[in-house]
Motif scaffolding. Structure first.
Motif, PDB file in Angstrom:
ATOM      1  N   ALA A   8       0.831  -1.202   0.000  1.00  0.00           N
ATOM      2  CA  ALA A   8       0.000   0.000   0.000  1.00  0.00           C
ATOM      3  C   ALA A   8       0.866   1.254   0.000  1.00  0.00           C
ATOM      4  N   PRO A   9       0.484   2.278  -0.758  1.00  0.00           N
ATOM      5  CA  PRO A   9       1.244   3.532  -0.738  1.00  0.00           C
ATOM      6  C   PRO A   9       1.045   4.254   0.587  1.00  0.00           C
ATOM      7  N   VAL A  10       1.943   5.194   0.869  1.00  0.00           N
ATOM      8  CA  VAL A  10       1.830   6.050   2.046  1.00  0.00           C
ATOM      9  C   VAL A  10       1.255   7.385   1.609  1.00  0.00           C
ATOM     10  N   HIS A  11       0.194   7.826   2.276  1.00  0.00           N
ATOM     11  CA  HIS A  11      -0.410   9.130   2.002  1.00  0.00           C
ATOM     12  C   HIS A  11       0.139  10.105   3.031  1.00  0.00           C
ATOM     13  N   TRP A  12       0.945  11.086   2.567  1.00  0.00           N
ATOM     14  CA  TRP A  12       1.637  11.997   3.471  1.00  0.00           C
ATOM     15  C   TRP A  12       0.867  13.298   3.636  1.00  0.00           C
ATOM     16  N   PHE A  13       0.883  13.829   4.854  1.00  0.00           N
ATOM     17  CA  PHE A  13       0.233  15.082   5.196  1.00  0.00           C
ATOM     18  C   PHE A  13       1.273  16.006   5.839  1.00  0.00           C
ATOM     19  N   ASP A  14       1.543  17.144   5.227  1.00  0.00           N
ATOM     20  CA  ASP A  14       2.449  18.126   5.828  1.00  0.00           C
ATOM     21  C   ASP A  14       1.777  18.774   7.037  1.00  0.00           C
ATOM     22  N   ILE A  15       2.545  18.959   8.108  1.00  0.00           N
ATOM     23  CA  ILE A  15       2.029  19.588   9.318  1.00  0.00           C
ATOM     24  C   ILE A  15       3.019  20.653   9.788  1.00  0.00           C
ATOM     25  N   ALA A  16       2.594  21.458  10.748  1.00  0.00           N
ATOM     26  CA  ALA A  16       3.490  22.455  11.334  1.00  0.00           C
ATOM     27  C   ALA A  16       4.648  21.746  12.022  1.00  0.00           C
ATOM     28  N   ALA A  33      -9.402  11.014   2.186  1.00  0.00           N
ATOM     29  CA  ALA A  33     -10.237  11.290   1.008  1.00  0.00           C
ATOM     30  C   ALA A  33     -10.086  12.734   0.556  1.00  0.00           C
ATOM     31  N   ALA A  34     -10.072  13.663   1.493  1.00  0.00           N
ATOM     32  CA  ALA A  34      -9.969  15.083   1.159  1.00  0.00           C
ATOM     33  C   ALA A  34      -8.524  15.559   1.062  1.00  0.00           C
ATOM     34  N   GLY A  35      -7.596  14.785   1.615  1.00  0.00           N
ATOM     35  CA  GLY A  35      -6.195  15.194   1.602  1.00  0.00           C
ATOM     36  C   GLY A  35      -5.890  16.318   2.567  1.00  0.00           C
ATOM     37  N   THR A  36      -6.671  16.412   3.656  1.00  0.00           N
ATOM     38  CA  THR A  36      -6.504  17.515   4.601  1.00  0.00           C
ATOM     39  C   THR A  36      -6.130  16.989   5.983  1.00  0.00           C
ATOM     40  N   VAL A  37      -5.527  17.888   6.769  1.00  0.00           N
ATOM     41  CA  VAL A  37      -5.185  17.559   8.148  1.00  0.00           C
ATOM     42  C   VAL A  37      -5.476  18.785   8.997  1.00  0.00           C
ATOM     43  N   THR A  38      -6.053  18.563  10.160  1.00  0.00           N
ATOM     44  CA  THR A  38      -6.267  19.633  11.129  1.00  0.00           C
ATOM     45  C   THR A  38      -5.572  19.258  12.423  1.00  0.00           C
ATOM     46  N   GLU A  39      -5.185  20.283  13.185  1.00  0.00           N
ATOM     47  CA  GLU A  39      -4.462  20.083  14.443  1.00  0.00           C
ATOM     48  C   GLU A  39      -5.103  20.943  15.521  1.00  0.00           C
ATOM     49  N   GLN A  40      -5.270  20.374  16.718  1.00  0.00           N
ATOM     50  CA  GLN A  40      -5.816  21.158  17.816  1.00  0.00           C
ATOM     51  C   GLN A  40      -5.203  20.714  19.135  1.00  0.00           C
ATOM     52  N   PRO A  41      -4.891  21.648  20.030  1.00  0.00           N
ATOM     53  CA  PRO A  41      -4.454  21.264  21.373  1.00  0.00           C
ATOM     54  C   PRO A  41      -5.636  20.749  22.180  1.00  0.00           C
ATOM     55  N   LEU A  42      -5.411  19.725  22.981  1.00  0.00           N
ATOM     56  CA  LEU A  42      -6.448  19.180  23.847  1.00  0.00           C
ATOM     57  C   LEU A  42      -6.332  19.683  25.278  1.00  0.00           C
ATOM     58  N   ASP A  43      -5.176  20.220  25.638  1.00  0.00           N
ATOM     59  CA  ASP A  43      -4.965  20.720  26.995  1.00  0.00           C
ATOM     60  C   ASP A  43      -3.709  21.582  26.977  1.00  0.00           C
ATOM     61  N   ASP A  44      -3.595  22.471  27.976  1.00  0.00           N
ATOM     62  CA  ASP A  44      -2.416  23.333  28.011  1.00  0.00           C
ATOM     63  C   ASP A  44      -1.428  22.957  29.106  1.00  0.00           C
ATOM     64  N   ARG A  45      -1.707  21.891  29.849  1.00  0.00           N
ATOM     65  CA  ARG A  45      -0.751  21.509  30.887  1.00  0.00           C
ATOM     66  C   ARG A  45       0.359  20.653  30.294  1.00  0.00           C
TER      67      ARG A  45
END
Length: 446
Positions: free
Chosen positions: A238-246, A314-326
């Motif tokens: 299977a190919p690897v689907h890569w997502f660029d992130i910060a 499917a959309a080729g998108t990635v989102t990132e969110q913090p779950l906590d600040d500790r």
């Protein structure tokens, strides 16, 4: 002496004192691994010391014994790490990071060498290459599928192949290996699996040849970039689907799963560049390394927080969110939820065990008195009757900051606000270390 000071010898103790009441269901062994140089041996980096496994045997409400043993690797024996033919000797490694059980074998792990099998009494059997099939190092963070029993893992290296995926079946046979293409020698400490996918962490901490022989030869590299990769593990090519992130770094993954829309949800502890640099300097001896990010909560740098990435192939998108600040580290969960949606995640913040409700959004903790360090918390499920996800216990070794005493702490995972269920007094101070496992006794045969 402090809670980082290596111990100088191997000891045995029996009939350990217990406060509270150990649940009779806790019948098995708690093992925890960590770096421990030999007496008089200096180490340029906290991560480099020889592996030492500390073990506590519990049975029928009693703490029968404590013992500690160095893992007898080729490195401990003083062998050169290069064979006469010029190839690296993967048995010459520290085996100092994790200890797991799979298919009846107890394995001490480190990411730059072969696993080493040890006995339930902590004697070393030897390096394991799965009948010659494993020709790379093995990560210290393999993932066992709770349904199939397969063990997914990988090895990374400083020369091609830089990354190789492997899978053991439930019997312990190495049944699949394949190269995964990445740009260079990235320090991939952990990864994630879901029911059908592997999630790769291709992040900007890379091999630096000029540091070989001086310290851990890895540093943050702004040129490398950061991305997450999604690969079907049930399809050999299977190919690897890569997502660029910060840009960021992740030492430890909490969990990943596939949601109802086919997206991949990944929860992990995230370091910024400044956070990683501060922690790396601490681990290299510039400051107290024991807490990694967690012990640096009072500092503007060196702190890492729980984050979530949602990847949509499917959309080729990635989102990132913090779950906590500790500031937290060492995320764990019920092993029966690995790769599946999990409600609860447990972490450590140096002096507390922190529990996240990923569905309800709540956070609770069990905080120790000042001056006590608490390590990774291992979840042990209750085994009698119907069970909610957090019905069970959390086991962790605590050590006073002055190195005067250690305990094996037992908490009710469903109610961290409650007093400890039990605490086992250990016969010596156990230095801060890395990861461990609960290995339950096999059920008695009728």
């Amino acid at each position: 002496m402090s809670y980082l000071t290596p111990v100088p010898d191997e000891i045995d103790a029996v009939a350990l004192p217990v406060s509270g009441a150990l649940p009779p269901e806790l019948t098995g062994r708690y093992f925890r691994n960590g770096p421990n140089p030999l007496p008089g041996e200096r180490s340029s980096h906290w991560f480099i010391g020889h592996g030492m496994v500390h073990g506590v045997r519990l049975r029928d409400g009693r703490a029968e014994w404590y013992r500690n043993r160095w893992v007898r690797t080729g490195k401990l024996a003083g062998r050169p790490n290069v064979r006469p033919d010029g190839r690296p000797d993967l048995a010459v490694a520290s085996a100092n990071t994790h200890v797991i059980e799979h298919a009846g074998r107890v394995l001490a792990l480190v990411e730059n060498g072969l696993p080493h099998q040890i006995t339930p009494d902590l004697d070393t059997v030897g390096a394991v290459d799965f009948e010659g099939r494993l020709t790379t190092a093995m990560t210290a963070h393999p993932k066992q599928d709770p349904v199939t029993g397969d063990l997914h893992f990988f090895g990374y290296g400083v020369r091609p192949p830089y990354l190789t995926y492997h899978r053991l079946d439930a019997s312990g046979a190495l049944v699949h290996s394949r190269e995964v293409t990445v740009p260079g020698g990235t320090m991939m400490h952990d990864f994630a699996v879901t029911e059908h996918h592997v999630v790769w962490l291709d992040l900007p901490v890379t091999f630096q040849p000029h540091l070989v022989g001086a310290t851990m030869p890895y540093q943050w590299d702004d040129r490398y970039g950061a991305r997450l990769g999604v690969m079907r593990h049930d399809r050999p090519d299977a190919p690897v689907h890569w997502f660029d992130i910060a840009p960021c770094y992740v030492f430890h993954v909490g969990n990943a799963h596939e949601d109802d829309s086919g997206r991949i949800v990944l929860d992990a502890v995230r370091y910024s560049r400044a956070d990683f640099t501060a922690v790396w300097q601490m681990a290299g001896g510039a400051a107290n390394p024991a807490g990694l990010a967690a012990s640096a909560a009072a500092s503007p740098d060196g702190a890492a927080q729980l984050h979530r990435w949602t990847l949509d192939p499917a959309a080729g998108t990635v989102t990132e969110q913090p779950l906590d600040d500790r500031a937290v580290e060492f995320p764990t969960l019920d092993d029966e939820r690995v790769g599946r949606a999990a409600r609860y995640l447990y972490t450590s913040d140096d002096s507390a065990i922190v529990k996240y409700d990923l569905v309800g959004g709540g956070v609770s903790s069990h905080r120790l008195e000042p001056g006590i360090y608490v390590g990774e918390a291992v979840f042990v499920p209750a085994t009698t009757g119907p069970r909610r996800e957090d019905d069970g216990w959390l086991l962790s070794i605590t050590t006073r900051h002055d190195g005067s005493a250690s305990q094996l702490l037992v908490l009710d995972a469903a109610d961290l606000a409650a007093p400890p269920v039990a605490a086992v007094d250990l016969p010596r101070a156990v230095p801060a270390g890395f990861h461990g496992s609960w290995i339950a006794d096999a059920p008695a045969t009728p």
